[in-house]
Design a protein around this motif. Sequence first.
Motif, mmCIF file in Angstrom:
data_model
loop_
_atom_site.group_PDB
_atom_site.id
_atom_site.type_symbol
_atom_site.label_atom_id
_atom_site.label_comp_id
_atom_site.label_asym_id
_atom_site.label_seq_id
_atom_site.Cartn_x
_atom_site.Cartn_y
_atom_site.Cartn_z
ATOM 1 N N ALA A 65 -17.272 20.497 47.073
ATOM 2 C CA ALA A 65 -18.198 20.353 48.196
ATOM 3 C C ALA A 65 -19.152 21.536 48.313
ATOM 4 N N SER A 66 -18.775 22.690 47.762
ATOM 5 C CA SER A 66 -19.605 23.893 47.890
ATOM 6 C C SER A 66 -20.700 23.978 46.827
ATOM 7 N N GLN A 67 -20.739 23.031 45.901
ATOM 8 C CA GLN A 67 -21.678 23.107 44.785
ATOM 9 C C GLN A 67 -23.037 22.491 45.121
ATOM 10 N N ASP A 68 -24.070 23.040 44.500
ATOM 11 C CA ASP A 68 -25.405 22.439 44.570
ATOM 12 C C ASP A 68 -25.555 21.529 43.356
ATOM 13 N N PHE A 69 -25.568 20.246 43.575
ATOM 14 C CA PHE A 69 -25.551 19.286 42.463
ATOM 15 C C PHE A 69 -26.963 19.084 41.908
ATOM 16 N N SER A 70 -27.384 20.020 41.055
ATOM 17 C CA SER A 70 -28.688 19.916 40.418
ATOM 18 C C SER A 70 -28.601 18.936 39.252
ATOM 19 N N TYR A 71 -29.719 18.725 38.570
ATOM 20 C CA TYR A 71 -29.772 17.743 37.497
ATOM 21 C C TYR A 71 -28.834 18.076 36.345
ATOM 22 N N ILE A 72 -28.502 19.368 36.145
ATOM 23 C CA ILE A 72 -27.657 19.735 35.005
ATOM 24 C C ILE A 72 -26.237 19.195 35.148
ATOM 25 N N TRP A 73 -25.854 18.772 36.358
ATOM 26 C CA TRP A 73 -24.539 18.171 36.542
ATOM 27 C C TRP A 73 -24.493 16.749 35.968
ATOM 28 N N PHE A 74 -25.632 16.132 35.781
ATOM 29 C CA PHE A 74 -25.645 14.711 35.433
ATOM 30 C C PHE A 74 -26.251 14.414 34.058
ATOM 31 N N VAL A 75 -27.208 15.223 33.614
ATOM 32 C CA VAL A 75 -27.939 14.906 32.390
ATOM 33 C C VAL A 75 -27.044 14.950 31.155
ATOM 34 N N GLY A 76 -26.187 15.975 31.059
ATOM 35 C CA GLY A 76 -25.349 16.119 29.875
ATOM 36 C C GLY A 76 -24.477 14.896 29.609
ATOM 37 N N GLY A 77 -23.859 14.372 30.639
ATOM 38 C CA GLY A 77 -23.010 13.192 30.483
ATOM 39 C C GLY A 77 -23.785 11.969 30.050
ATOM 40 N N LEU A 78 -24.982 11.784 30.603
ATOM 41 C CA LEU A 78 -25.808 10.634 30.231
ATOM 42 C C LEU A 78 -26.278 10.744 28.784
ATOM 43 N N MET A 79 -26.618 11.968 28.338
ATOM 44 C CA MET A 79 -27.002 12.155 26.939
ATOM 45 C C MET A 79 -25.839 11.819 26.011
ATOM 46 N N GLY A 80 -24.625 12.181 26.430
ATOM 47 C CA GLY A 80 -23.441 11.859 25.643
ATOM 48 C C GLY A 80 -23.221 10.363 25.521
ATOM 49 N N VAL A 81 -23.487 9.632 26.594
ATOM 50 C CA VAL A 81 -23.356 8.167 26.572
ATOM 51 C C VAL A 81 -24.319 7.559 25.553
ATOM 52 N N ILE A 82 -25.557 8.005 25.583
ATOM 53 C CA ILE A 82 -26.562 7.464 24.657
ATOM 54 C C ILE A 82 -26.176 7.780 23.213
ATOM 55 N N TYR A 83 -25.738 9.010 22.978
ATOM 56 C CA TYR A 83 -25.391 9.424 21.612
ATOM 57 C C TYR A 83 -24.180 8.652 21.086
ATOM 58 N N LEU A 84 -23.128 8.575 21.877
ATOM 59 C CA LEU A 84 -21.907 7.906 21.428
ATOM 60 C C LEU A 84 -22.143 6.420 21.205
ATOM 61 N N THR A 85 -22.760 5.761 22.172
ATOM 62 C CA THR A 85 -22.985 4.317 22.062
ATOM 63 C C THR A 85 -23.955 4.002 20.935
ATOM 64 N N GLY A 86 -24.993 4.826 20.789
ATOM 65 C CA GLY A 86 -25.937 4.618 19.696
ATOM 66 C C GLY A 86 -25.282 4.734 18.343
ATOM 67 N N ASN A 87 -24.366 5.690 18.178
ATOM 68 C CA ASN A 87 -23.660 5.847 16.911
ATOM 69 C C ASN A 87 -22.775 4.653 16.596
ATOM 70 N N VAL A 88 -22.101 4.119 17.618
ATOM 71 C CA VAL A 88 -21.242 2.950 17.400
ATOM 72 C C VAL A 88 -22.074 1.740 16.986
ATOM 73 N N LEU A 89 -23.267 1.606 17.549
ATOM 74 C CA LEU A 89 -24.161 0.515 17.166
ATOM 75 C C LEU A 89 -24.675 0.692 15.738
ATOM 76 N N LEU A 90 -24.961 1.939 15.359
ATOM 77 C CA LEU A 90 -25.570 2.212 14.057
ATOM 78 C C LEU A 90 -24.577 2.098 12.904
ATOM 79 N N LEU A 91 -23.342 2.514 13.112
ATOM 80 C CA LEU A 91 -22.386 2.642 12.014
ATOM 81 C C LEU A 91 -22.246 1.384 11.169
#
Length: 307
Positions: A65-91
Amino acid sequence: MIMLILLGAAAGSLTPLQTSINSRLAVFTRSVFLSSFYSFLVGTLMLILFNLFANPEKLSPSYIASQDFSYIWFVGGLMGVIYLTGNVLLLPKIGAALTVIMTVAGQMVIGLLIDTFGWFDAEVQPINIFRILGIIIMIAGIIFMNYKKRSARQATESSNLWLALGLFTGAMPPIQTAVNSALRHEVDSFFFASLVSFIVGTAALLILSLIIARHIRFVTYDGTIGSIRPWHFTGGILGALYVTTNIILMPHLGATLTLMTVIFGQMLMGLLIDHFGLLGIHKNPIDARRVVGVIMIISGIVLLQIF
């Protein structure tokens, strides 16, 4: 330093293994997004256990509750989703080695842009003739490796789109690592930064699975490959190790050397998976053309990193 470089290469080798394992899991989930969801979920559970021992205070409601939830809290996870799912589609479309090569190309291009323009507070490294030459050699190596394979079949717009998806997918890891590194400094913890990234990715994949697949169940038996096994869910563990290792290495090796060592591990493991037909992937033995192509790509990467 040598041990850190070897650790980076080992972390990079986990990515093709994770992609291959998640591709097998997708047979039972009947959905790429759903297999990625379970992969992220397993990784999240493992990171929760790590944080219970390493950072129990950071899991408390008062700390969150004490944290300031800036964009860096969310972008990394979304980039991971794109990378992982894209690799599974490509393989299954272009093979393990070419999947690695195309995503490596994407990583190098976005890494070059980050260095040139100083994105994400990175140190500015102006573009020069050697870095341009490195990109040209790397792309030439990719074309050389893929030429024989493509000449054996009719070239289609669809195949070109898969290659383009590989480039786009590869652009995600440098952004993810830079953002997660910034988050690590904000929360003062490698493991908690990785956990945040995985929680965001898991939530995003759950939503996508419910929208696209419309379920989160999976079958336990498939007539082609048999029954589901515990190892089909280990992709998430490999992903958690990969993300955490990148965050750990960044302050010690810097962005460029971390990227280079991880890429080397990815390329080596991708070739081995293809050559031996590991994890049910169609066997595609290493030949002289692929070796020369890899040497060209490595030469381009070295030029990019040195200059």
